[in-house]
Design a protein around this motif. Structure first.
Motif, PDB file in Angstrom:
ATOM      1  N   GLN A 244       0.841  -1.192   0.000  1.00  0.00           N
ATOM      2  CA  GLN A 244       0.000   0.000   0.000  1.00  0.00           C
ATOM      3  C   GLN A 244       0.879   1.246   0.000  1.00  0.00           C
ATOM      4  O   GLN A 244       1.824   1.347   0.783  1.00  0.00           O
ATOM      5  CB  GLN A 244      -0.899  -0.002   1.235  1.00  0.00           C
ATOM      6  N   GLN A 245       0.566   2.198  -0.840  1.00  0.00           N
ATOM      7  CA  GLN A 245       1.424   3.376  -1.005  1.00  0.00           C
ATOM      8  C   GLN A 245       0.955   4.577  -0.204  1.00  0.00           C
ATOM      9  O   GLN A 245       1.650   5.578  -0.140  1.00  0.00           O
ATOM     10  CB  GLN A 245       1.503   3.743  -2.492  1.00  0.00           C
ATOM     11  N   PHE A 246      -0.221   4.506   0.415  1.00  0.00           N
ATOM     12  CA  PHE A 246      -0.745   5.669   1.132  1.00  0.00           C
ATOM     13  C   PHE A 246      -1.647   5.170   2.268  1.00  0.00           C
ATOM     14  O   PHE A 246      -2.189   4.055   2.217  1.00  0.00           O
ATOM     15  CB  PHE A 246      -1.543   6.584   0.189  1.00  0.00           C
ATOM     16  N   PRO A 247      -1.815   5.961   3.357  1.00  0.00           N
ATOM     17  CA  PRO A 247      -2.662   5.544   4.476  1.00  0.00           C
ATOM     18  C   PRO A 247      -4.142   5.542   4.102  1.00  0.00           C
ATOM     19  O   PRO A 247      -4.597   6.339   3.277  1.00  0.00           O
ATOM     20  CB  PRO A 247      -2.364   6.596   5.550  1.00  0.00           C
ATOM     21  N   VAL A 248      -4.886   4.624   4.701  1.00  0.00           N
ATOM     22  CA  VAL A 248      -6.322   4.496   4.466  1.00  0.00           C
ATOM     23  C   VAL A 248      -7.056   5.016   5.692  1.00  0.00           C
ATOM     24  O   VAL A 248      -6.864   4.513   6.811  1.00  0.00           O
ATOM     25  CB  VAL A 248      -6.710   3.029   4.204  1.00  0.00           C
ATOM     26  N   GLN A 249      -7.890   6.036   5.527  1.00  0.00           N
ATOM     27  CA  GLN A 249      -8.653   6.566   6.647  1.00  0.00           C
ATOM     28  C   GLN A 249      -9.697   5.557   7.102  1.00  0.00           C
ATOM     29  O   GLN A 249     -10.345   4.901   6.283  1.00  0.00           O
ATOM     30  CB  GLN A 249      -9.331   7.881   6.249  1.00  0.00           C
ATOM     31  N   LEU A 250      -9.872   5.462   8.420  1.00  0.00           N
ATOM     32  CA  LEU A 250     -10.831   4.510   8.983  1.00  0.00           C
ATOM     33  C   LEU A 250     -12.109   5.193   9.467  1.00  0.00           C
ATOM     34  O   LEU A 250     -12.890   4.594  10.208  1.00  0.00           O
ATOM     35  CB  LEU A 250     -10.183   3.749  10.148  1.00  0.00           C
ATOM     36  N   THR A 251     -12.332   6.442   9.026  1.00  0.00           N
ATOM     37  CA  THR A 251     -13.502   7.201   9.481  1.00  0.00           C
ATOM     38  C   THR A 251     -14.809   6.479   9.170  1.00  0.00           C
ATOM     39  O   THR A 251     -15.738   6.442   9.994  1.00  0.00           O
ATOM     40  CB  THR A 251     -13.514   8.595   8.831  1.00  0.00           C
ATOM     41  N   PHE A 252     -14.895   5.866   7.987  1.00  0.00           N
ATOM     42  CA  PHE A 252     -16.128   5.206   7.582  1.00  0.00           C
ATOM     43  C   PHE A 252     -15.995   3.678   7.587  1.00  0.00           C
ATOM     44  O   PHE A 252     -16.877   2.977   7.096  1.00  0.00           O
ATOM     45  CB  PHE A 252     -16.543   5.687   6.183  1.00  0.00           C
ATOM     46  N   ALA A 253     -14.898   3.169   8.121  1.00  0.00           N
ATOM     47  CA  ALA A 253     -14.674   1.722   8.169  1.00  0.00           C
ATOM     48  C   ALA A 253     -15.210   1.148   9.469  1.00  0.00           C
ATOM     49  O   ALA A 253     -15.405   1.855  10.467  1.00  0.00           O
ATOM     50  CB  ALA A 253     -13.182   1.416   8.041  1.00  0.00           C
ATOM     51  N   ASP A 254     -15.458  -0.143   9.450  1.00  0.00           N
ATOM     52  CA  ASP A 254     -15.789  -0.873  10.671  1.00  0.00           C
ATOM     53  C   ASP A 254     -14.523  -1.629  11.083  1.00  0.00           C
ATOM     54  O   ASP A 254     -13.862  -2.250  10.233  1.00  0.00           O
ATOM     55  CB  ASP A 254     -16.941  -1.841  10.417  1.00  0.00           C
ATOM     56  N   TYR A 255     -14.181  -1.602  12.363  1.00  0.00           N
ATOM     57  CA  TYR A 255     -12.908  -2.200  12.765  1.00  0.00           C
ATOM     58  C   TYR A 255     -12.960  -2.668  14.208  1.00  0.00           C
ATOM     59  O   TYR A 255     -13.824  -2.259  14.997  1.00  0.00           O
ATOM     60  CB  TYR A 255     -11.753  -1.213  12.578  1.00  0.00           C
ATOM     61  N   GLU A 256     -11.993  -3.532  14.543  1.00  0.00           N
ATOM     62  CA  GLU A 256     -11.814  -4.011  15.919  1.00  0.00           C
ATOM     63  C   GLU A 256     -10.350  -4.418  16.087  1.00  0.00           C
ATOM     64  O   GLU A 256      -9.810  -5.184  15.284  1.00  0.00           O
ATOM     65  CB  GLU A 256     -12.723  -5.197  16.231  1.00  0.00           C
ATOM     66  N   PHE A 257      -9.726  -3.892  17.130  1.00  0.00           N
ATOM     67  CA  PHE A 257      -8.323  -4.193  17.425  1.00  0.00           C
ATOM     68  C   PHE A 257      -8.206  -4.552  18.901  1.00  0.00           C
ATOM     69  O   PHE A 257      -8.590  -3.757  19.757  1.00  0.00           O
ATOM     70  CB  PHE A 257      -7.414  -2.992  17.106  1.00  0.00           C
ATOM     71  N   SER A 258      -7.664  -5.730  19.178  1.00  0.00           N
ATOM     72  CA  SER A 258      -7.535  -6.167  20.563  1.00  0.00           C
ATOM     73  C   SER A 258      -6.060  -6.252  20.957  1.00  0.00           C
ATOM     74  O   SER A 258      -5.190  -6.557  20.132  1.00  0.00           O
ATOM     75  CB  SER A 258      -8.207  -7.529  20.765  1.00  0.00           C
ATOM     76  N   THR A 259      -5.816  -5.973  22.224  1.00  0.00           N
ATOM     77  CA  THR A 259      -4.476  -6.035  22.795  1.00  0.00           C
ATOM     78  C   THR A 259      -4.559  -6.702  24.154  1.00  0.00           C
ATOM     79  O   THR A 259      -5.458  -6.383  24.948  1.00  0.00           O
ATOM     80  CB  THR A 259      -3.864  -4.631  22.951  1.00  0.00           C
ATOM     81  N   SER A 260      -3.639  -7.631  24.420  1.00  0.00           N
ATOM     82  CA  SER A 260      -3.586  -8.332  25.702  1.00  0.00           C
ATOM     83  C   SER A 260      -2.265  -8.035  26.387  1.00  0.00           C
ATOM     84  O   SER A 260      -1.463  -7.226  25.908  1.00  0.00           O
ATOM     85  CB  SER A 260      -3.755  -9.839  25.489  1.00  0.00           C
ATOM     86  N   ASP A 261      -2.026  -8.725  27.494  1.00  0.00           N
ATOM     87  CA  ASP A 261      -0.776  -8.558  28.214  1.00  0.00           C
ATOM     88  C   ASP A 261       0.415  -9.057  27.405  1.00  0.00           C
ATOM     89  O   ASP A 261       1.560  -8.736  27.719  1.00  0.00           O
ATOM     90  CB  ASP A 261      -0.853  -9.314  29.545  1.00  0.00           C
ATOM     91  N   ASP A 262       0.173  -9.838  26.346  1.00  0.00           N
ATOM     92  CA  ASP A 262       1.245 -10.308  25.476  1.00  0.00           C
ATOM     93  C   ASP A 262       1.564  -9.319  24.359  1.00  0.00           C
ATOM     94  O   ASP A 262       2.590  -9.449  23.686  1.00  0.00           O
ATOM     95  CB  ASP A 262       0.883 -11.656  24.851  1.00  0.00           C
ATOM     96  N   GLY A 263       0.655  -8.372  24.112  1.00  0.00           N
ATOM     97  CA  GLY A 263       0.821  -7.433  23.006  1.00  0.00           C
ATOM     98  C   GLY A 263      -0.444  -7.410  22.154  1.00  0.00           C
ATOM     99  O   GLY A 263      -1.502  -7.903  22.538  1.00  0.00           O
ATOM    100  N   ASP A 264      -0.337  -6.839  20.967  1.00  0.00           N
ATOM    101  CA  ASP A 264      -1.495  -6.762  20.073  1.00  0.00           C
ATOM    102  C   ASP A 264      -1.898  -8.158  19.617  1.00  0.00           C
ATOM    103  O   ASP A 264      -1.048  -8.986  19.254  1.00  0.00           O
ATOM    104  CB  ASP A 264      -1.168  -5.882  18.866  1.00  0.00           C
ATOM    105  N   GLU A 265      -3.213  -8.421  19.633  1.00  0.00           N
ATOM    106  CA  GLU A 265      -3.717  -9.771  19.386  1.00  0.00           C
ATOM    107  C   GLU A 265      -4.344  -9.924  18.002  1.00  0.00           C
ATOM    108  O   GLU A 265      -3.731 -10.444  17.085  1.00  0.00           O
ATOM    109  CB  GLU A 265      -4.737 -10.145  20.472  1.00  0.00           C
ATOM    110  N   ARG A 266      -5.569  -9.469  17.838  1.00  0.00           N
ATOM    111  CA  ARG A 266      -6.285  -9.634  16.566  1.00  0.00           C
ATOM    112  C   ARG A 266      -6.814  -8.297  16.081  1.00  0.00           C
ATOM    113  O   ARG A 266      -7.222  -7.454  16.876  1.00  0.00           O
ATOM    114  CB  ARG A 266      -7.439 -10.638  16.715  1.00  0.00           C
ATOM    115  N   GLY A 267      -6.794  -8.138  14.762  1.00  0.00           N
ATOM    116  CA  GLY A 267      -7.298  -6.915  14.161  1.00  0.00           C
ATOM    117  C   GLY A 267      -8.199  -7.225  12.976  1.00  0.00           C
ATOM    118  O   GLY A 267      -7.994  -8.206  12.260  1.00  0.00           O
ATOM    119  N   ARG A 268      -9.209  -6.383  12.800  1.00  0.00           N
ATOM    120  CA  ARG A 268     -10.118  -6.541  11.652  1.00  0.00           C
ATOM    121  C   ARG A 268     -10.518  -5.161  11.167  1.00  0.00           C
ATOM    122  O   ARG A 268     -10.871  -4.283  11.952  1.00  0.00           O
ATOM    123  CB  ARG A 268     -11.362  -7.324  12.047  1.00  0.00           C
TER     124      ARG A 268
END
Length: 484
Positions: free
Chosen positions: A10-34
């Motif tokens: 990817q050559q440029f950042p994608v804005q997430l203003t209109f996206a649906d997303y979920e990012f989880s982080t645990s004591d081990d670090g970042d876990e799952r992202g969608r």
């Protein structure tokens, strides 16, 4: 504002203003992202490919808040695109290596058979010698002695070997390998003059018995260390003058050995974990000297065996804006945040009401009896117990001590709390009260929770478009925090 960056395609950042997303982080670090990009914005992500790195960056905070690797891409009929990613914490947790540090269990040494050491100039004759575990100076030692009359030579000696478990996973985490004979741990009688020590320099063939050995070093006194660049185990045997043994048991050797008691390198540890599927740099206070012998250890396994109070698994920081994500155990987080009065959930679902310890016996592993946590036992009287182990230890006494410590901590602790923040407005605050984006706090940071008399530590975080959810613990160093 959150933006997604995928590298290298990817050559440029994608804005997430209109996206649906979920990012989880645990004591081990970042876990799952969608991330789901709707059809009208999917074109901005069409160049992303499976295997690309996914970076979620916050423009208000000028820092990365989640980082991982795209593992699956879905293209729906309506034109939307969904990226599924694993975070660096999940990837790092799956990286496992064979570790041998402070190995002093003499019951793990096994006899070497005749013909097992070709081209070494020595042989091991179990028909002429016997060995047993004896107590000396309060520690288990190996005693080797003759069991009949014969002529002693280099071809009629006896050796025992300790080979590292799962050697294919073994990688160097220190600059060298060492075997030490502690003070007061070597004695001999008769024709014996000490012991021979040699490293195993190649992984043994699974369907064969022969060992590839390095240089043999003779040791005639205790408090001696043998060093080699790298190995997969060691052999120790009788060193004796040539001559006739006329009385069974007259010639004997008694010894105790310790393997790799010196400090290891965090840089080499990071390289070893990366070589087995990890993706992070690891910073640990130097010198690091953590006792652990485990064939499939990950980073948590290694850190949790630390006997240094300043090295604890929850005392760390995640540094995402580096060439590789960094897990830094040098210092605890210095950040303290403030939660507003909002929805809170008290959860005991992970807490057991009975605990036990595991320890190693001479023949096999054993379990201690279970100990009840009365405050939780009284709440679980309808269906079933919740039982959990507190870890594996070298002796029954150590396992029982850790079991009892965990039971006391569980009985006294405040249950973990989950707090939800509405992302339509800034609800998270700095200690002084200034509002910031709700996802600004990170796992391992501290937080002030209204109604509680002491600060809590963040142990998990989930970011979605609608809300940010934090799980906090008031006892981050206790047994419950490690349960999953």
């Amino acid at each position: 504002m959150l933006v997604a960056i995928t590298r290298p395609h990817q050559q440029f950042p994608v804005q997430l203003t209109f996206a649906d997303y979920e990012f989880s982080t645990s004591d081990d670090g970042d876990e799952r992202g969608r991330i789901t990009l709707p059809s009208g914005y999917a074109r901005s992500g069409v160049m992303t490919q499976i295997g690309d790195e996914l970076i979620v960056y916050c423009t208000q905070l000028s820092k990365t808040i989640w980082r991982g690797q795209i593992e699956r891409i879905e293209e729906a009929k309506d034109g939307s695109i969904t990226w599924h990613a694993l975070g660096f914490g999940a990837l790092q947790r799956d990286a496992r290596i064979s570790v041998v540090r402070h190995m002093s269990d003499m019951t793990r040494w096994k006899p070497v058979g005749s013909g097992f050491m070709p081209s070494s100039g020595y042989d091991s004759r179990g028909d002429l010698w016997e060995y047993e575990i004896v107590q000396a100076e309060g520690f288990p030692n190996i005693r080797i002695r003759t069991k009949r009359a014969f002529t002693i030579s280099n071809n009629t000696l006896f050796f025992v070997a300790y080979l590292y478990d799962q050697p294919e996973r073994y990688l160097p985490i220190a600059t060298n390998e060492r075997l030490s004979i502690p003070p007061g741990s070597l004695s001999y009688t008769g024709l014996a003059t000490g012991i021979w020590v040699a490293p195993v320099t190649a992984i043994p063939t699974p369907d064969a018995y022969t060992l590839t050995l390095g240089t043999f070093t003779g040791i005639g006194s205790a408090d001696t260390t043998v060093t080699t660049t790298f190995c997969y185990g060691w052999v120790i045997g009788v060193r004796a003058n040539a001559g006739n043994e006329t009385t069974a048991g007259a010639t004997s050797v008694t010894f105790r050995a310790r393997i790799n008691t010196h400090a290891f390198s965090d840089a080499l540890l990071a390289i070893a974990l990366t070589g087995r599927g990890g993706c992070c740099d690891v910073y640990i206070p130097f010198p690091s000297n953590i006792p652990i012998t485990k064939p499939d250890a990950n980073l948590r396994d290694i850190i949790e065996q630390s006997n240094v109070t300043t090295i604890r698994y929850h005392r760390k920081r995640f540094l995402r804006d580096r060439p590789l994500p960094v897990i830094d155990f040098h210092t605890d987080s210095t950040l303290t945040w403030r939660f507003p009065e909002t929805t809170r959930v008290v959860d005991i679902s992970k807490a057991p009401n009975r605990v036990y310890g595991q320890y190693r016996g001479y023949w096999t592993d054993h379990l201690t009896s279970t100990t009840s946590i009365l405050s939780l036992e009284s709440r679980r009287q309808q269906l079933a117990w919740r039982v959990a182990g507190v870890g594996e230890y070298g002796s029954k006494a150590a396992a029982e001590d850790r079991r009892n410590e965990a039971a006391v901590a569980l009985d006294r602790q405040i249950a973990p709390i989950t707090v939800e923040l509405d992302n339509s407005r800034y609800e998270l605050m700095m200690r002084e009260g200034a509002a910031v984006p709700n996802w600004a706090a990170d796992v391992s940071d501290y937080v002030i929770v209204p109604g509680y008399y002491r600060n809590a530590k963040i142990t998990a975080r989930v970011i979605t478009r609608e809300r940010t959810t934090y799980t906090v613990s008031f006892n981050p160093d206790d047994f419950v925090t490690a349960l999953r």
